[in-house]
Design a protein around this motif. Structure first.
Motif, PDB file in Angstrom:
ATOM      1  N   PHE A   1       0.825  -1.203   0.000  1.00 47.98           N
ATOM      2  CA  PHE A   1       0.000   0.000   0.000  1.00 47.98           C
ATOM      3  C   PHE A   1       0.862   1.256   0.000  1.00 47.98           C
ATOM      4  CE2 PHE A   1      -2.895  -3.263   1.354  1.00 47.98           C
ATOM      5  CZ  PHE A   1      -4.084  -2.906   0.744  1.00 47.98           C
ATOM      6  N   ARG A   2       1.969   1.231   0.755  1.00 50.55           N
ATOM      7  CA  ARG A   2       2.871   2.368   0.752  1.00 50.55           C
ATOM      8  C   ARG A   2       3.465   2.582  -0.630  1.00 50.55           C
ATOM      9  NH1 ARG A   2       8.427   1.613   2.688  1.00 50.55           N
ATOM     10  NH2 ARG A   2       8.499   1.132   0.500  1.00 50.55           N
ATOM     11  N   ASP A   3       3.838   1.484  -1.291  1.00 54.35           N
ATOM     12  CA  ASP A   3       4.399   1.585  -2.639  1.00 54.35           C
ATOM     13  C   ASP A   3       3.384   2.142  -3.632  1.00 54.35           C
ATOM     14  OD1 ASP A   3       6.814   0.664  -1.714  1.00 54.35           O
ATOM     15  OD2 ASP A   3       6.623  -1.341  -2.593  1.00 54.35           O
ATOM     16  N   ILE A   4       2.122   1.786  -3.472  1.00 50.88           N
ATOM     17  CA  ILE A   4       1.082   2.350  -4.343  1.00 50.88           C
ATOM     18  C   ILE A   4       0.977   3.851  -4.117  1.00 50.88           C
ATOM     19  CG2 ILE A   4      -1.413   2.439  -4.755  1.00 50.88           C
ATOM     20  CD1 ILE A   4      -1.393  -0.634  -4.226  1.00 50.88           C
ATOM     21  N   LEU A   5       0.970   4.263  -2.849  1.00 52.15           N
ATOM     22  CA  LEU A   5       0.862   5.696  -2.533  1.00 52.15           C
ATOM     23  C   LEU A   5       2.031   6.504  -3.079  1.00 52.15           C
ATOM     24  CD1 LEU A   5      -0.385   5.580   1.152  1.00 52.15           C
ATOM     25  CD2 LEU A   5      -1.642   6.467  -0.823  1.00 52.15           C
ATOM     26  N   THR A   6       3.220   5.914  -3.088  1.00 56.16           N
ATOM     27  CA  THR A   6       4.412   6.678  -3.493  1.00 56.16           C
ATOM     28  C   THR A   6       4.829   6.424  -4.940  1.00 56.16           C
ATOM     29  OG1 THR A   6       5.887   4.948  -2.631  1.00 56.16           O
ATOM     30  CG2 THR A   6       5.298   6.753  -1.129  1.00 56.16           C
ATOM     31  N   HIS A   7       4.066   5.613  -5.669  1.00 51.21           N
ATOM     32  CA  HIS A   7       4.428   5.309  -7.057  1.00 51.21           C
ATOM     33  C   HIS A   7       4.381   6.590  -7.895  1.00 51.21           C
ATOM     34  CE1 HIS A   7       4.397   3.591 -11.066  1.00 51.21           C
ATOM     35  NE2 HIS A   7       4.853   2.471 -10.506  1.00 51.21           N
ATOM     36  N   PRO A   8       5.427   6.879  -8.668  1.00 54.91           N
ATOM     37  CA  PRO A   8       5.477   8.137  -9.418  1.00 54.91           C
ATOM     38  C   PRO A   8       4.395   8.268 -10.494  1.00 54.91           C
ATOM     39  CG  PRO A   8       7.336   6.715  -9.990  1.00 54.91           C
ATOM     40  CD  PRO A   8       6.618   6.069  -8.838  1.00 54.91           C
ATOM     41  N   ARG A   9       3.817   7.156 -10.946  1.00 56.07           N
ATOM     42  CA  ARG A   9       2.788   7.229 -11.994  1.00 56.07           C
ATOM     43  C   ARG A   9       1.386   6.909 -11.460  1.00 56.07           C
ATOM     44  NH1 ARG A   9       4.286   3.230 -16.257  1.00 56.07           N
ATOM     45  NH2 ARG A   9       2.371   4.020 -17.150  1.00 56.07           N
ATOM     46  N   ARG A  10       1.211   6.926 -10.152  1.00 58.23           N
ATOM     47  CA  ARG A  10      -0.069   6.527  -9.554  1.00 58.23           C
ATOM     48  C   ARG A  10      -1.255   7.282 -10.132  1.00 58.23           C
ATOM     49  NH1 ARG A  10      -2.387   8.054  -3.833  1.00 58.23           N
ATOM     50  NH2 ARG A  10      -1.414   9.918  -4.559  1.00 58.23           N
ATOM     51  N   LYS A  11      -1.125   8.553 -10.370  1.00 54.97           N
ATOM     52  CA  LYS A  11      -2.248   9.369 -10.846  1.00 54.97           C
ATOM     53  C   LYS A  11      -2.684   8.992 -12.259  1.00 54.97           C
ATOM     54  CE  LYS A  11      -1.788  12.819  -7.541  1.00 54.97           C
ATOM     55  NZ  LYS A  11      -2.633  12.637  -6.452  1.00 54.97           N
ATOM     56  N   GLU A  12      -1.865   8.230 -12.968  1.00 55.33           N
ATOM     57  CA  GLU A  12      -2.215   7.799 -14.321  1.00 55.33           C
ATOM     58  C   GLU A  12      -3.194   6.627 -14.328  1.00 55.33           C
ATOM     59  OE1 GLU A  12       1.227   7.027 -16.770  1.00 55.33           O
ATOM     60  OE2 GLU A  12       2.361   8.583 -15.726  1.00 55.33           O
ATOM     61  N   PHE A  13      -3.416   5.998 -13.176  1.00 46.84           N
ATOM     62  CA  PHE A  13      -4.246   4.804 -13.108  1.00 46.84           C
ATOM     63  C   PHE A  13      -5.580   5.106 -12.429  1.00 46.84           C
ATOM     64  CE2 PHE A  13       0.159   3.503 -13.294  1.00 46.84           C
ATOM     65  CZ  PHE A  13       0.125   2.570 -14.317  1.00 46.84           C
ATOM     66  N   ASP A  14      -6.632   4.526 -12.975  1.00 43.12           N
ATOM     67  CA  ASP A  14      -7.976   4.693 -12.430  1.00 43.12           C
ATOM     68  C   ASP A  14      -8.217   3.636 -11.345  1.00 43.12           C
ATOM     69  OD1 ASP A  14     -10.651   5.093 -11.893  1.00 43.12           O
ATOM     70  OD2 ASP A  14     -11.340   4.471 -13.880  1.00 43.12           O
ATOM     71  N   LEU A  15      -8.333   4.072 -10.114  1.00 48.82           N
ATOM     72  CA  LEU A  15      -8.561   3.164  -8.993  1.00 48.82           C
ATOM     73  C   LEU A  15     -10.002   3.243  -8.485  1.00 48.82           C
ATOM     74  CD1 LEU A  15      -5.260   3.881  -7.000  1.00 48.82           C
ATOM     75  CD2 LEU A  15      -5.702   2.037  -8.635  1.00 48.82           C
TER      76      LEU A  15
END
Length: 78
Positions: A11-25
């Motif tokens: 979960f921490r890795d998801i929060l800090t992933h540099p491209r997270r905003k590109e994915f629809d969650l």
């Protein structure tokens, strides 16, 4: 995907992933975080930044393949 289950590091890795905003969650309905202690700030950040409707910290046994105890921190009014 409607559920996301894993240890705190995932979960921490998801929060800090540099491209997270590109994915629809937006399809996430429920998240379970376990296998290690979880700081309340991480739970609050997950609820704030990932559009999951309910996030729970779970405790169980690996051989049980399920949660024995679930402590929900989600806002009960949602």
């Amino acid at each position: 995907c409607t559920s996301l289950i894993g240890p705190p590091i995932i979960f921490r890795d998801i929060l800090t992933h540099p491209r997270r905003k590109e994915f629809d969650l937006s399809s996430l309905q429920f998240g379970m975080i376990g296998a290690a202690p979880v700081h309340r700030r991480l739970m609050e950040q997950l609820e704030r930044e990932i559009p999951v409707k309910m996030m729970a910290q779970v405790f169980g046994q690996t051989e049980n393949t399920g949660a024995l105890t679930i402590g929900s921190f989600a806002d009960e009014n949602r």
